[in-house]
Motif scaffolding. Structure first.
Motif, short mmCIF file in Angstrom:
data_model
loop_
_atom_site.label_atom_id
_atom_site.label_comp_id
_atom_site.label_asym_id
_atom_site.label_seq_id
_atom_site.Cartn_x
_atom_site.Cartn_y
_atom_site.Cartn_z
N ALA A 28 51.28 29.42 35.84
CA ALA A 28 50.28 30.78 35.87
C ALA A 28 49.09 30.35 36.12
O ALA A 28 48.81 31.47 36.60
CB ALA A 28 50.60 31.16 33.97
N ALA A 29 48.51 30.19 35.81
CA ALA A 29 46.56 29.98 35.73
C ALA A 29 47.23 29.64 37.26
O ALA A 29 45.43 30.05 38.19
CB ALA A 29 46.08 28.44 35.44
N ARG A 30 47.62 29.06 38.22
CA ARG A 30 47.51 28.83 39.77
C ARG A 30 47.90 29.76 40.15
O ARG A 30 47.48 29.93 40.94
CB ARG A 30 48.54 27.14 39.72
N ALA A 31 48.89 30.49 39.30
CA ALA A 31 50.01 31.71 40.38
C ALA A 31 47.99 32.92 40.02
O ALA A 31 48.21 33.82 41.54
CB ALA A 31 50.55 32.62 39.40
N VAL A 32 47.86 32.71 38.97
CA VAL A 32 46.66 34.10 39.02
C VAL A 32 45.65 33.92 40.22
O VAL A 32 44.74 34.47 40.22
CB VAL A 32 46.34 34.25 37.39
N SER A 33 44.75 32.72 40.50
CA SER A 33 43.96 31.76 41.01
C SER A 33 43.78 32.48 42.56
O SER A 33 43.15 31.55 43.07
CB SER A 33 42.78 30.37 40.30
N THR A 34 45.20 32.02 42.59
CA THR A 34 45.32 31.90 44.42
C THR A 34 45.16 33.10 44.48
O THR A 34 46.39 34.21 44.48
CB THR A 34 47.13 30.72 44.21
N PRO A 35 44.99 33.24 45.43
CA PRO A 35 44.89 35.11 46.98
C PRO A 35 44.97 34.40 47.29
O PRO A 35 46.60 34.72 47.43
CB PRO A 35 43.25 34.33 47.88
N PRO A 36 45.95 36.03 47.88
CA PRO A 36 47.07 36.39 47.97
C PRO A 36 46.76 36.53 49.65
O PRO A 36 45.36 35.82 50.09
CB PRO A 36 47.45 38.53 48.24
N ARG A 37 48.29 36.11 50.30
CA ARG A 37 48.73 35.38 51.47
C ARG A 37 47.81 36.42 52.31
O ARG A 37 48.67 37.62 52.05
CB ARG A 37 50.00 35.05 52.17
#
Length: 58
Positions: A28-37
């Motif tokens: 979950a932390a990785r998902a919210v900290s990764t910028p959108p494509r």
């Protein structure tokens, strides 16, 4: 029983976080900290718009 053995408590399981919860929180932390494509590039249409087409001569 010798005094040194009596003072040592057996290791106890801690009431911590399960491995499943830990992995889920990392995901979950990785998902919210990764910028959108970036959006996919828009392709240029190869067909002319209707108002620019000329009817074929018969």
């Amino acid at each position: 029983m010798p005094a040194s053995e009596r003072d040592e408590a057996p290791p106890r399981a801690s009431a911590g976080v399960s491995m499943r919860d830990l992995l889920a929180s990392c995901a979950a932390a990785r998902a919210v900290s990764t910028p959108p494509r970036a959006p996919a590039p828009v392709s240029v249409p190869t067909v002319k718009p209707v108002e620019l087409r000329r009817p074929k001569a018969a």
